[in-house]
Design a protein around this motif. Structure first.
Motif, short mmCIF file in Angstrom:
data_model
loop_
_atom_site.label_atom_id
_atom_site.label_comp_id
_atom_site.label_asym_id
_atom_site.label_seq_id
_atom_site.Cartn_x
_atom_site.Cartn_y
_atom_site.Cartn_z
N GLY A 68 33.71 31.01 45.11
CA GLY A 68 35.03 31.62 45.11
C GLY A 68 35.28 32.46 46.34
O GLY A 68 36.38 32.45 46.91
N ARG A 278 42.45 33.23 40.85
CA ARG A 278 41.61 33.95 41.81
C ARG A 278 42.36 35.03 42.59
O ARG A 278 41.73 35.98 43.07
CB ARG A 278 40.98 32.95 42.79
CG ARG A 278 39.96 32.02 42.14
CD ARG A 278 39.39 31.03 43.14
NE ARG A 278 38.89 31.69 44.32
CZ ARG A 278 39.41 31.56 45.53
NH1 ARG A 278 40.48 30.80 45.72
NH2 ARG A 278 38.91 32.19 46.55
N GLN A 308 41.48 37.16 37.97
CA GLN A 308 40.44 36.54 37.15
C GLN A 308 40.29 37.22 35.79
O GLN A 308 39.19 37.43 35.30
CB GLN A 308 39.10 36.48 37.90
CG GLN A 308 39.14 35.62 39.15
CD GLN A 308 37.78 35.45 39.80
OE1 GLN A 308 37.37 34.35 40.11
NE2 GLN A 308 37.08 36.53 40.02
#
Length: 349
Positions: A68, A278, A308
């Motif tokens: 990520g 995200r 998130q």
């Protein structure tokens, strides 16, 4: 900027176009959270009708790995150590040898923005000529200065990556300032997944207004706006083994390059934007985009961003009961000087 102006506490002569700098005072540090008034808290409390609660945090070791964001690492949990002893299942004995107690103490090395988290107002600034002298300087929300208020020390020789900038501080814009507000009020849920599924879709002003209208969702000044995209379920499905393509090409997010969407955020008076994805918006922005939602919210308006979050169970309950509003309680860690924080938000319906 003149010496007189600095003595009066002014940090800027010019403010960015479209910003609200100064509207909550020259020394404001919390931005739109000023709109979480006692009346807004009572509006949130009025939504807690059933007494049912939802934990809105992923386990903090999700998503797993560094796919990520390569600079954000999973938490490392280990037993606290003193005198060469690990104080985990540590037996404490009396002088005559009898067991008095068994102790578990631990410690954690944590990237503060790895999993379910808040971005503080010190997370994103920019170079901007706030002094009006033709020279851009690093500034954050309301003119707080990089190198003066938000400080990074010089790296220590021989230190490792996680050690070399020890002692950083986000100063007055740190997450502890946000934590002191308690961050409690009315949350409003928007179900983007219902309209887009897992399609990787930039959601601009027109699409968002259509969804609010079709779903009968009303957003008012002082609300905390939550956007469920279904990305939280993808993270859980991957079970800490994230697939790079799915991480970066799944589910909807706001279009931070849509000027009308950014203006709506300004006009709406929302105090926070929150999503299970995200970054709330889809990053990177489209090529040539003049701004991002992060810059608009954190730098210009003082609107913190939550990323998130685990929103799917709450969203399902709200949809089943034809509701979109709830009480949201979401203070970050009161960690002095941090630019972000893990959070374990609680929704009550």
């Amino acid at each position: 900027m003149s010496t007189k102006e600095r003595k009066l506490g002014k940090r800027w002569v010019h403010r960015p176009e479209g910003s609200n700098w100064g509207e909550f005072g020259d020394s404001d540090k919390i931005g739109r959270l000023n709109l979480l008034t006692p009346d807004k808290v009572k509006q949130g409390l009025a939504e807690a009708r059933e007494g049912i609660t939802f934990c809105l945090s992923l386990p903090l070791d999700f998503p797993g790995g560094t796919v990520g964001n390569p600079r954000r690492h999973p938490p490392r949990l280990f037993g606290a150590v003193h005198g060469g002893q690990c104080f985990h299942n540590h037996v404490r004995r009396s002088p005559d040898g009898r067991i008095r107690s068994v102790v578990c103490d631990d410690a954690v090395l944590l990237s503060t923005q790895y999993s379910t988290q808040w971005d503080s107002l010190a997370h994103v600034g920019t170079e901007f000529d706030a002094d009006g002298d033709g020279v851009a300087e690093i500034v954050y929300y309301n003119g707080w200065r990089g190198g003066v208020d938000v400080v990074t020390p010089l790296p220590r020789l021989g230190a490792q990556d996680w050690e070399q900038f020890e002692g950083v501080t986000a100063g007055p814009l740190g997450i502890d300032t946000m934590a002191a507000t308690c961050v409690q009020g009315r949350g409003v849920m928007v179900d983007l997944f219902r309209h887009f599924g897992r399609e990787h879709q930039r959601v601009g002003y027109d699409a968002l207004m259509r969804i609010l209208d079709e779903d009968g969702v009303c957003v008012e000044s002082g609300d905390m706006l939550c956007l469920w995209t279904g990305f939280d379920e993808i993270l859980l499905e991957m079970n800490k083994q994230p697939d790079p393509w799915r991480m970066h090409n799944s589910c909807a997010g706001l279009d931070g390059a849509d000027a009308r969407l950014l203006q709506w955020i300004t006009d709406s008076g929302v105090v926070a934007l929150i999503s299970d994805n995200r970054a709330v918006e889809i990053l990177p922005p489209v090529p040539g985009a003049p701004s991002t939602l992060h810059e608009h919210c954190l730098f210009k308006l003082g609107v913190p961003l939550g990323e998130q979050w685990l929103l799917s169970p709450l969203n399902r309950w709200l949809r089943e009961h034809n509701r979109s509003r709830f009480l949201l309680t979401a203070p970050p860690l009161r960690l002095p000087g941090a630019a972000g924080s893990p959070v374990t938000p609680v929704a009550t319906v």
